[in-house]
Motif scaffolding. Structure first.
Motif, mmCIF file in Angstrom:
data_model
loop_
_atom_site.group_PDB
_atom_site.id
_atom_site.type_symbol
_atom_site.label_atom_id
_atom_site.label_comp_id
_atom_site.label_asym_id
_atom_site.label_seq_id
_atom_site.Cartn_x
_atom_site.Cartn_y
_atom_site.Cartn_z
ATOM 1 N N SER A 55 0.850 -1.184 0.000
ATOM 2 C CA SER A 55 0.000 0.000 0.000
ATOM 3 C C SER A 55 0.886 1.234 0.000
ATOM 4 O O SER A 55 1.893 1.285 0.719
ATOM 5 C CB SER A 55 -0.909 0.021 1.236
ATOM 6 O OG SER A 55 -1.640 1.233 1.300
ATOM 7 N N ARG B 132 -2.162 2.960 6.403
ATOM 8 C CA ARG B 132 -3.115 1.954 6.851
ATOM 9 C C ARG B 132 -2.622 1.368 8.167
ATOM 10 O O ARG B 132 -1.450 1.522 8.524
ATOM 11 C CB ARG B 132 -3.290 0.853 5.804
ATOM 12 C CG ARG B 132 -2.057 0.019 5.548
ATOM 13 C CD ARG B 132 -2.340 -1.067 4.519
ATOM 14 N NE ARG B 132 -1.141 -1.865 4.249
ATOM 15 C CZ ARG B 132 -1.094 -2.851 3.348
ATOM 16 N NH1 ARG B 132 -2.168 -3.142 2.638
ATOM 17 N NH2 ARG B 132 0.025 -3.529 3.158
ATOM 18 N N HIS C 126 -6.894 -10.180 5.604
ATOM 19 C CA HIS C 126 -7.249 -10.532 4.234
ATOM 20 C C HIS C 126 -8.221 -11.708 4.290
ATOM 21 O O HIS C 126 -7.854 -12.796 4.762
ATOM 22 C CB HIS C 126 -6.000 -10.908 3.431
ATOM 23 C CG HIS C 126 -4.983 -9.815 3.381
ATOM 24 N ND1 HIS C 126 -4.827 -8.989 2.299
ATOM 25 C CD2 HIS C 126 -4.058 -9.406 4.302
ATOM 26 C CE1 HIS C 126 -3.864 -8.118 2.534
ATOM 27 N NE2 HIS C 126 -3.378 -8.350 3.749
ATOM 28 N N ARG D 168 -17.295 -12.956 5.255
ATOM 29 C CA ARG D 168 -17.060 -11.604 4.738
ATOM 30 C C ARG D 168 -18.082 -10.614 5.291
ATOM 31 O O ARG D 168 -17.737 -9.495 5.685
ATOM 32 C CB ARG D 168 -17.105 -11.625 3.211
ATOM 33 C CG ARG D 168 -16.681 -10.306 2.552
ATOM 34 C CD ARG D 168 -17.199 -10.192 1.141
ATOM 35 N NE ARG D 168 -18.656 -10.116 1.114
ATOM 36 C CZ ARG D 168 -19.347 -9.014 1.392
ATOM 37 N NH1 ARG D 168 -18.723 -7.906 1.741
ATOM 38 N NH2 ARG D 168 -20.664 -9.027 1.339
ATOM 39 N N GLU E 286 -17.448 -7.263 7.504
ATOM 40 C CA GLU E 286 -17.945 -5.965 7.029
ATOM 41 C C GLU E 286 -18.844 -5.311 8.064
ATOM 42 O O GLU E 286 -18.773 -4.097 8.285
ATOM 43 C CB GLU E 286 -18.692 -6.157 5.718
ATOM 44 C CG GLU E 286 -19.092 -4.847 5.048
ATOM 45 C CD GLU E 286 -19.696 -5.067 3.676
ATOM 46 O OE1 GLU E 286 -19.403 -4.271 2.760
ATOM 47 O OE2 GLU E 286 -20.451 -6.050 3.519
ATOM 48 N N ALA F 261 -14.775 -2.860 3.043
ATOM 49 C CA ALA F 261 -13.375 -3.232 2.834
ATOM 50 C C ALA F 261 -12.555 -1.988 2.525
ATOM 51 O O ALA F 261 -12.974 -1.121 1.767
ATOM 52 C CB ALA F 261 -13.270 -4.237 1.685
ATOM 53 N N GLY F 262 -11.378 -1.912 3.117
ATOM 54 C CA GLY F 262 -10.529 -0.737 2.919
ATOM 55 C C GLY F 262 -9.174 -0.928 3.541
ATOM 56 O O GLY F 262 -8.397 -1.783 3.117
ATOM 57 N N THR F 263 -8.895 -0.186 4.620
ATOM 58 C CA THR F 263 -7.548 -0.209 5.188
ATOM 59 C C THR F 263 -7.329 -1.326 6.191
ATOM 60 O O THR F 263 -6.276 -1.967 6.198
ATOM 61 C CB THR F 263 -7.242 1.140 5.860
ATOM 62 O OG1 THR F 263 -8.241 1.401 6.856
ATOM 63 C CG2 THR F 263 -7.235 2.268 4.844
ATOM 64 N N TRP G 151 -9.156 -4.160 6.591
ATOM 65 C CA TRP G 151 -9.385 -5.492 6.052
ATOM 66 C C TRP G 151 -9.679 -5.362 4.555
ATOM 67 O O TRP G 151 -10.059 -4.289 4.071
ATOM 68 C CB TRP G 151 -10.525 -6.195 6.769
ATOM 69 C CG TRP G 151 -11.904 -5.752 6.342
ATOM 70 C CD1 TRP G 151 -12.583 -4.652 6.770
ATOM 71 C CD2 TRP G 151 -12.750 -6.407 5.381
ATOM 72 N NE1 TRP G 151 -13.799 -4.562 6.154
ATOM 73 C CE2 TRP G 151 -13.949 -5.630 5.304
ATOM 74 C CE3 TRP G 151 -12.640 -7.550 4.593
ATOM 75 C CZ2 TRP G 151 -15.003 -5.968 4.456
ATOM 76 C CZ3 TRP G 151 -13.692 -7.899 3.767
ATOM 77 C CH2 TRP G 151 -14.851 -7.113 3.697
ATOM 78 N N GLN G 152 -9.472 -6.418 3.838
ATOM 79 C CA GLN G 152 -9.779 -6.409 2.416
ATOM 80 C C GLN G 152 -10.101 -7.816 1.941
ATOM 81 O O GLN G 152 -9.656 -8.803 2.535
ATOM 82 C CB GLN G 152 -8.609 -5.835 1.616
ATOM 83 C CG GLN G 152 -7.296 -6.568 1.755
ATOM 84 C CD GLN G 152 -6.144 -5.786 1.131
ATOM 85 O OE1 GLN G 152 -5.905 -4.622 1.461
ATOM 86 N NE2 GLN G 152 -5.449 -6.423 0.204
ATOM 87 N N GLU G 153 -10.900 -7.879 0.895
ATOM 88 C CA GLU G 153 -11.194 -9.163 0.269
ATOM 89 C C GLU G 153 -9.951 -9.635 -0.472
ATOM 90 O O GLU G 153 -9.219 -8.841 -1.044
ATOM 91 C CB GLU G 153 -12.374 -9.034 -0.688
ATOM 92 C CG GLU G 153 -13.668 -8.668 0.007
ATOM 93 C CD GLU G 153 -14.838 -8.558 -0.963
ATOM 94 O OE1 GLU G 153 -14.679 -8.986 -2.129
ATOM 95 O OE2 GLU G 153 -15.895 -8.048 -0.566
ATOM 96 N N SER G 154 -9.740 -10.950 -0.456
ATOM 97 C CA SER G 154 -8.516 -11.494 -1.020
ATOM 98 C C SER G 154 -8.832 -12.590 -2.023
ATOM 99 O O SER G 154 -9.787 -13.356 -1.843
ATOM 100 C CB SER G 154 -7.637 -12.076 0.098
ATOM 101 O OG SER G 154 -6.538 -12.783 -0.443
#
Length: 601
Positions: A96, A100, A106, A122, A126, A132-134, A136-139
């Motif tokens: 990144s 963050r 992930h 997920r 959420e 999703a952003g800083t 946590w994020q979808e992987s």
């Protein structure tokens, strides 16, 4: 980001992370403090662009993100224009360039996890953390398909800590995301319920007759002595007896072909590299196992790391390579730790380095971590990534055996291909060919998911009988996101047999789909995956993957014949005109689902 330096300065923590990797700067010309000597003449260190990816990892591991000041300092140290380094840093999903938190979760939402309830995980994340952003994020696929659904927490620090949670549940995922690291810092920790990861991943553990999986779950993967007591380094001694040409002859006679999906004869690749007059030659092990549903290479690296070290040494001996690069995906923290230990131990015991076993062979391995880019599984994209470029495929010819890494002859093999060389030399080419093993990654609606070893020619039904299906099997996805759906369970699991059935063996993915899986949603996830992972270099793939996803979004709401026609036209164009295998195969699974499963009837 500009081509010019803008005067941004790194923090002390960022500077320390970079200097720990590259050493202190020699002068002000490469980022050090200015002295009177620097005013008299310019003295720069030699450009070392190939250290760009490790330097980005160093900052990201220490701080959690890469600031403009850190990027400029890396560029001064390595003599790289800032705009080019920015292009590399933003190419990889695990980096990144915006602030963050140090701890980022992930959550895998790819095929195997989706089929096992990843959507509920997920949604819980959420609800707790917001979109999703800083934090946590979808992987895409984390390679933990046998324990799906999976999540990976990465926490920057000194040292950084990585934790894999599999299976993750809606009830525990938020607690996991906020929990302090369960590690002493020396080794990434992995939370697994039940058996040890190795035994859980190999249901056949301890079974007689296994060749590639025989040590996994029964031998301590950290112990070189245990590895040698279980037959380790027998193959390397046999290689020294045969000589380089003899090793290549055995591999040729065995009929071994690449296990990454292309199925190119391994012996021909080795022979072509060995014959090249240009030197040095390089060996690259492709351990960037990113195909959704694939995890066999991870299981080998975690459960039998010395086998890969030995196999790479044999390949280097046969092809005249003094240096090998082991390029492993960044989402495999346990495998990275196991291989780092195995490489260091082998080097300390005289099994890597100069004059290996007193036979005059000099060879060493450098481990390179990827940073979240599926396209880097393509053999020429790996070269660009190692060299410090964006991980984009190169046009061929010239082929890697002629001009590969650093423009020199290079042999590239994946993990499974390389470890097959051990039983070839131990048993002899003819005995090996009579019962040639193949690894399959079984996940989805089965009772015993994991890596299975069968001989070529076994049927899909025999494999599913071993793993035990749950409920009614609607279809099986062979080959992963780049593969195809099949309904005939009597397909022989060979390259020829699957090709005749209009499918592909690929990297050995066998994802079992039952009636509880929403196929429209699964196809949309495949389309999203290819759109995200396209490097954007060629128009057919860059535009085609977007148009494919858009059409599937519309079709998920209402079926329109015009969209089905558009899908076929876009898919055929990608297949015919894309520069590499990503675009060429992005339409395969969607096409097979429409034609064989009648998804949009």
């Amino acid at each position: 980001m500009d081509l010019r330096f803008r005067g941004a300065e790194p923090s002390e923590e960022e500077r320390a992370a970079i200097d720990a990797l590259l050493g202190p700067p020699a002068s002000a010309w490469d980022g050090g403090a200015r002295t009177e000597q620097d005013l008299r003449f310019a003295a720069r260190a030699e450009a070392a662009r190939d250290q760009l990816l490790p330097a980005l990892h160093a900052v990201n591991d220490r701080v959690g993100w890469i600031s403009e000041g850190a990027l400029e300092y890396i560029c001064r140290r390595l003599t790289i224009p800032p705009a080019e380094a920015y292009g590399v840093a933003t190419f990889y999903a695990l980096f990144s360039v915006q602030p963050r938190p140090k701890r980022v979760l992930h959550v895998c939402t790819d095929l195997a996890c989706q089929a096992k309830g990843a959507e509920s995980v997920r949604r819980r994340v959420e609800d707790h953390f917001g979109p999703a952003g800083t934090s946590w994020q979808e992987s895409p696929c984390l390679g933990m398909c046998e324990r799906a659904p999976a999540a990976l927490a990465l926490e920057a620090g000194t040292p950084p800590v990585a934790q894999v949670y599999a299976p993750a549940t809606p009830e525990t995922i938020t607690t996991m995301a906020e929990a302090p690291p369960n590690s002493n810092g020396s080794t990434p920790s992995v939370k697994v319920t039940g058996e040890t990861p190795e035994r859980a991943a190999v249901p056949q553990t301890g079974q007689d007759g296994l060749l590639l999986l025989r040590r996994i779950g029964t031998v301590d993967p950290a112990s070189l002595d245990d590895y040698r007591a279980a037959g380790g380094y027998t193959a390397l001694r046999r290689a020294f007896e045969l000589g380089p040409a003899g090793v290549i002859r055995e591999v040729l006679e065995s009929g071994l072909v690449g296990r990454g999906g292309a199925a190119f004869p391994t012996g021909r690749k080795w022979d072509a590299t060995a014959r090249q007059p240009d030197h040095p030659h390089y060996l690259v092990c492709n351990a960037d196992e990113s195909e959704p549903g694939t995890f066999k290479d991870r299981v080998i690296m975690e459960g039998d790391p010395y086998a890969l070290v030995e196999a790479m040494t044999i390949a280097a001996y046969a092809t005249g390579c003094a240096k090998g690069y082991l390029y492993i995906r960044g989402e495999y923290p346990r495998a990275v730790a196991r291989l780092q230990h195995a490489i260091a131990t082998a080097r300390a015991r005289g099994l890597l380095g100069d004059d290996i076993l007193g036979k005059g062979l000099s060879f060493d391995i450098e481990l390179r971590r990827g940073a979240g880019a599926y396209i880097c599984g393509e053999e020429t994209a790996i070269f660009n990534s190692i060299e410090g470029q964006r991980g984009e495929p190169r046009s061929k010819p010239p082929f890697p055996v002629e001009k590969g890494l650093f423009g020199k002859p290079t042999v590239v093999n994946n993990v499974e291909t390389l470890v097959n060389v051990l039983p070839i030399l131990e048993r002899g080419a003819q005995a090996y060919a009579a019962a040639e093993p193949k690894l399959f990654c079984v996940s989805g609606a089965v009772e015993r998911p994991g890596v299975y070893e069968l001989t070529f020619g076994a049927t899909l039904r025999e494999l599913l009988d071993l793993s035990g299906t749950t409920g009614t099997t609607r279809a099986v996805l062979l080959g992963g996101a780049a593969g195809a759906f099949v309904t005939d369970l009597d397909i022989p699991l060979t390259f020829e047999g699957t090709r005749a059935a209009g499918a592909t063996l690929g990297s050995g993915v066998v994802l079992v789909i039952d009636d509880g899986v929403d196929l429209k949603s699964l196809l949309l996830r495949i389309a999203e995956f290819f759109r995200d992972e396209s490097c954007g270099q060629c128009v057919p793939c860059r535009v085609g993957t977007v148009r494919q996803e858009e059409a599937l979004h519309r079709l998920s709401r209402r079926v329109d014949d015009d969209d089905l026609v558009l899908l076929r036209e876009v898919g055929q164009t990608m297949r015919d005109a894309s520069i590499c295998g990503l675009g060429q195969t992005a339409w395969n699974a969607v096409e097979s689902a429409i034609d064989r499963l009648g998804v949009f009837r």
